[in-house]
Scaffold this motif. Structure first.
Motif, PDB file in Angstrom:
ATOM      1  N   HIS A   1       0.824  -1.210   0.000  1.00 28.53           N
ATOM      2  CA  HIS A   1       0.000   0.000   0.000  1.00 28.53           C
ATOM      3  C   HIS A   1       0.859   1.262   0.000  1.00 28.53           C
ATOM      4  CE1 HIS A   1      -3.403   2.618   0.897  1.00 28.53           C
ATOM      5  NE2 HIS A   1      -2.697   3.135   1.886  1.00 28.53           N
TER       6      HIS A   1
ATOM      7  N   ARG B   1      -2.573  -0.632  -4.187  1.00 23.70           N
ATOM      8  CA  ARG B   1      -3.095  -0.002  -2.986  1.00 23.70           C
ATOM      9  C   ARG B   1      -4.035  -0.937  -2.220  1.00 23.70           C
ATOM     10  NH1 ARG B   1       0.419   3.979  -1.934  1.00 23.70           N
ATOM     11  NH2 ARG B   1       0.555   5.508  -3.623  1.00 23.70           N
ATOM     12  N   LEU B   2      -4.118  -0.704  -0.929  1.00 26.82           N
ATOM     13  CA  LEU B   2      -4.999  -1.487  -0.066  1.00 26.82           C
ATOM     14  C   LEU B   2      -6.382  -0.867  -0.095  1.00 26.82           C
ATOM     15  CD1 LEU B   2      -5.109  -3.855   1.948  1.00 26.82           C
ATOM     16  CD2 LEU B   2      -4.546  -2.223   3.755  1.00 26.82           C
ATOM     17  N   THR B   3      -7.285  -1.450  -0.878  1.00 29.10           N
ATOM     18  CA  THR B   3      -8.650  -0.949  -0.982  1.00 29.10           C
ATOM     19  C   THR B   3      -9.479  -1.468   0.195  1.00 29.10           C
ATOM     20  OG1 THR B   3      -9.400  -2.845  -2.270  1.00 29.10           O
ATOM     21  CG2 THR B   3      -8.451  -0.996  -3.496  1.00 29.10           C
TER      22      THR B   3
ATOM     23  N   SER C   1      -0.235  -8.246  -2.989  1.00 26.14           N
ATOM     24  CA  SER C   1      -1.157  -8.436  -1.874  1.00 26.14           C
ATOM     25  C   SER C   1      -2.223  -9.485  -2.197  1.00 26.14           C
ATOM     26  CB  SER C   1      -1.817  -7.111  -1.493  1.00 26.14           C
ATOM     27  OG  SER C   1      -2.476  -6.527  -2.597  1.00 26.14           O
TER      28      SER C   1
END
Length: 310
Positions: A129, A136-138, A262
């Motif tokens: 992220h 990105r970490l949604t 991820s």
């Protein structure tokens, strides 16, 4: 054409859901890694843990060199392509990961060790992220990881309630550190020149650097430099050296170089589930009544992480 391929690769490495081939490969890898915990336990009966990790790197390094020569696969211009510095760092992280992990396994129970080691997906998600703009970490990925980790904790809840013995807290911390080092390796590969390097080069950096590190650490930690081979110990060690450190890691870095770090790491929460099944089948470990519910939670978490974006 080149720009189209770059765009397609960027999509696979970023927000797109994993394709069926990547999903199937990750499931096979998770099953293999789950059994690896059993193999380590079996091999410790004849080979001290850190020495075992070092010898595994040596055998795998020789196998990888021989296979690349046989297949005519080169490692690229590693002296000038900018991979040398991150490659050495990745090798150090790899060696330290297995140094602390193998020591930790000897201090704590297997169920506790696997829970803390597989905190790695969460370190990967956090690192990706902040360090990888296309990963990105949604909210969906974050909630999926949380649900999957809840299933993982549920699956090992009974093991966590068992008496752990002396030194267990240190063992837990070392296994958690091993998971963090694993995650750091994964993110570093994605964030450096290694991302575009041949997967065999990334693996070779790890094996070449980790082998002397682990072999030197073994006597410094007071391990007896003695090996007692039995058929079971030999098979367990060969499984680690050939099946895991050579075949499975090559496949893993091939996936990491092409897909979201991820999303791939999220699948690793399945590895302890496979590990429990292997322990039940081969070592007679008893499965708790919450195991089925845990599997459902893990599956739901993976669906949240990997569902296609709008």
């Amino acid at each position: 054409m080149a720009s189209h391929l770059r765009a397609r690769t960027a999509g696979l490495a970023g927000g797109d859901a994993l394709p069926p081939l990547a999903v199937g490969t990750m499931l096979l890898l998770c099953a293999a890694w789950g059994f690896n915990m059993v193999a380590v336990k079996l091999a410790i009966a004849g080979i001290p843990p850190v020495l075992q990790a070092g010898l595994r790197s040596v055998v795998s390094m020789v196998l990888l060199l021989g296979w690349c020569r046989w297949q005519g696969i080169g490692f690229g211009d590693w002296r000038r392509d900018g991979t040398l510095a991150p490659g050495i760092l990745v090798g150090l992280l790899f060696g330290l990961e297995f140094l602390v992990l193998y020591i930790g396994i000897g201090l704590t129970t297997a169920s506790r060790a696997v829970v803390f080691l597989y905190g790695a997906p969460f370190f990967v998600a956090l690192g990706a992220h902040y360090l990888l703009p296309d990963d990105r970490l949604t909210p969906a990925k974050a909630s999926g990881l949380a649900v999957a980790f809840g299933g993982l904790i549920l699956a090992f809840a009974e093991g966590l309630r068992q008496p752990a013995g002396e030194g267990a807290l240190l063992g837990d911390a070392l296994c958690l550190l091993g998971g963090a080092l694993w995650a750091a390796t994964t993110v570093l590969v994605k964030a450096s020149r290694l991302r575009g390097a041949p997967p065999v080069l990334t693996l070779q950096y790890q094996l070449v650097v980790s082998a002397p590190l682990l072999l030197l650490a073994s006597p410094l930690l007071g391990e007896a430099m003695a090996v007692s081979l039995t058929p079971v110990v030999t098979l367990a060690f060969l499984y680690q050296a050939v099946g895991i450190a050579f075949i499975s890691y090559t496949a893993w870095f091939w996936l990491v170089s092409r897909h979201s770090a991820s999303r791939l790491a999220a699948f690793s929460v399945l590895t302890p589930i496979f590990g429990v099944l292997a322990g039940a089948a081969l070592l007679g470990d008893r499965l708790g009544g919450l195991f089925a519910l845990a599997v459902l939670l893990v599956a739901a978490g993976l669906w949240l992480v990997n569902r296609p974006g709008r």
